[in-house]
Write a protein that holds these residues in place. Sequence first.
Motif, PDB file in Angstrom:
ATOM      1  N   GLN A   1      50.809  22.458  36.233  1.00 17.00           N
ATOM      2  CA  GLN A   1      50.644  22.541  37.683  1.00 17.00           C
ATOM      3  C   GLN A   1      49.503  23.490  38.015  1.00 17.00           C
ATOM      4  O   GLN A   1      49.261  24.457  37.285  1.00 17.00           O
ATOM      5  CB  GLN A   1      51.927  23.018  38.340  1.00 17.00           C
ATOM      6  CG  GLN A   1      53.062  22.049  38.194  1.00 17.00           C
ATOM      7  CD  GLN A   1      54.300  22.489  38.947  1.00 17.00           C
ATOM      8  OE1 GLN A   1      54.510  23.671  39.207  1.00 17.00           O
ATOM      9  NE2 GLN A   1      55.148  21.527  39.289  1.00 17.00           N
ATOM     10  N   CYS A   2      48.817  23.200  39.120  1.00 18.37           N
ATOM     11  CA  CYS A   2      47.682  24.010  39.568  1.00 18.37           C
ATOM     12  C   CYS A   2      47.795  24.267  41.064  1.00 18.37           C
ATOM     13  O   CYS A   2      48.552  23.604  41.764  1.00 18.37           O
ATOM     14  CB  CYS A   2      46.369  23.280  39.287  1.00 18.37           C
ATOM     15  SG  CYS A   2      46.089  22.953  37.546  1.00 18.37           S
TER      16      CYS A   2
ATOM     17  N   ILE B   1      49.221  18.300  37.821  1.00 21.86           N
ATOM     18  CA  ILE B   1      48.004  17.663  37.331  1.00 21.86           C
ATOM     19  C   ILE B   1      48.327  16.748  36.151  1.00 21.86           C
ATOM     20  O   ILE B   1      47.803  15.652  36.032  1.00 21.86           O
ATOM     21  CB  ILE B   1      46.972  18.739  36.877  1.00 21.86           C
ATOM     22  CG1 ILE B   1      46.557  19.590  38.054  1.00 21.86           C
ATOM     23  CG2 ILE B   1      45.786  18.136  36.191  1.00 21.86           C
ATOM     24  CD1 ILE B   1      45.817  18.836  39.135  1.00 21.86           C
TER      25      ILE B   1
ATOM     26  N   PHE C   1      41.588  18.341  31.951  1.00 22.03           N
ATOM     27  CA  PHE C   1      41.549  18.055  33.382  1.00 22.03           C
ATOM     28  C   PHE C   1      40.441  18.879  34.006  1.00 22.03           C
ATOM     29  O   PHE C   1      40.038  19.907  33.471  1.00 22.03           O
ATOM     30  CB  PHE C   1      42.902  18.301  34.068  1.00 22.03           C
ATOM     31  CG  PHE C   1      43.434  19.703  33.957  1.00 22.03           C
ATOM     32  CD1 PHE C   1      43.205  20.619  34.976  1.00 22.03           C
ATOM     33  CD2 PHE C   1      44.188  20.098  32.864  1.00 22.03           C
ATOM     34  CE1 PHE C   1      43.702  21.914  34.894  1.00 22.03           C
ATOM     35  CE2 PHE C   1      44.699  21.384  32.775  1.00 22.03           C
ATOM     36  CZ  PHE C   1      44.454  22.290  33.795  1.00 22.03           C
TER      37      PHE C   1
ATOM     38  N   TYR D   1      40.520  24.922  40.041  1.00 23.42           N
ATOM     39  CA  TYR D   1      41.832  25.461  40.361  1.00 23.42           C
ATOM     40  C   TYR D   1      41.847  26.973  40.157  1.00 23.42           C
ATOM     41  O   TYR D   1      41.339  27.488  39.178  1.00 23.42           O
ATOM     42  CB  TYR D   1      42.900  24.794  39.498  1.00 23.42           C
ATOM     43  CG  TYR D   1      42.852  23.293  39.612  1.00 23.42           C
ATOM     44  CD1 TYR D   1      43.083  22.675  40.840  1.00 23.42           C
ATOM     45  CD2 TYR D   1      42.534  22.495  38.529  1.00 23.42           C
ATOM     46  CE1 TYR D   1      43.007  21.296  40.977  1.00 23.42           C
ATOM     47  CE2 TYR D   1      42.466  21.122  38.648  1.00 23.42           C
ATOM     48  CZ  TYR D   1      42.699  20.531  39.876  1.00 23.42           C
ATOM     49  OH  TYR D   1      42.619  19.170  40.007  1.00 23.42           O
TER      50      TYR D   1
END
Length: 114
Positions: free
Chosen positions: A57-58, A72, A88, A92
């Motif tokens: 997660q970001c 993500i 990815f 972020y």
Amino acid sequence: MPSNSETILTSNTHPGGGTTETVTGEKFKGDGYYGRSDGFHTVQYSITGFTGIVAIQCTLAVDPVEADWFTIISDGHETVTKVIASNFTGNYVWVRAVVSSWTDGTVSSVLLNH
């Protein structure tokens, strides 16, 4: 600019007993925190006998609350042992690992390189 490499989630073994567990790691600085323009990140996680979901997660928020996080990468497995790497891109500010729907096995580590 030099890259950063760090462990964002250390070893966790499911406690057993038929429970479903969730583990949310701490936040770690992403490319956006440093003002880098490429936004390229790589994560690698190592799992053994694992059944569950590993997610990355970001957030773009400087001081995030729970609602600011978004997923993500989300990768589900059933009784799997392997090492998985994914890339990815995004500027972020913060990155974290989340293990959910976890019913068995071990997450040895989740590494972040950016």
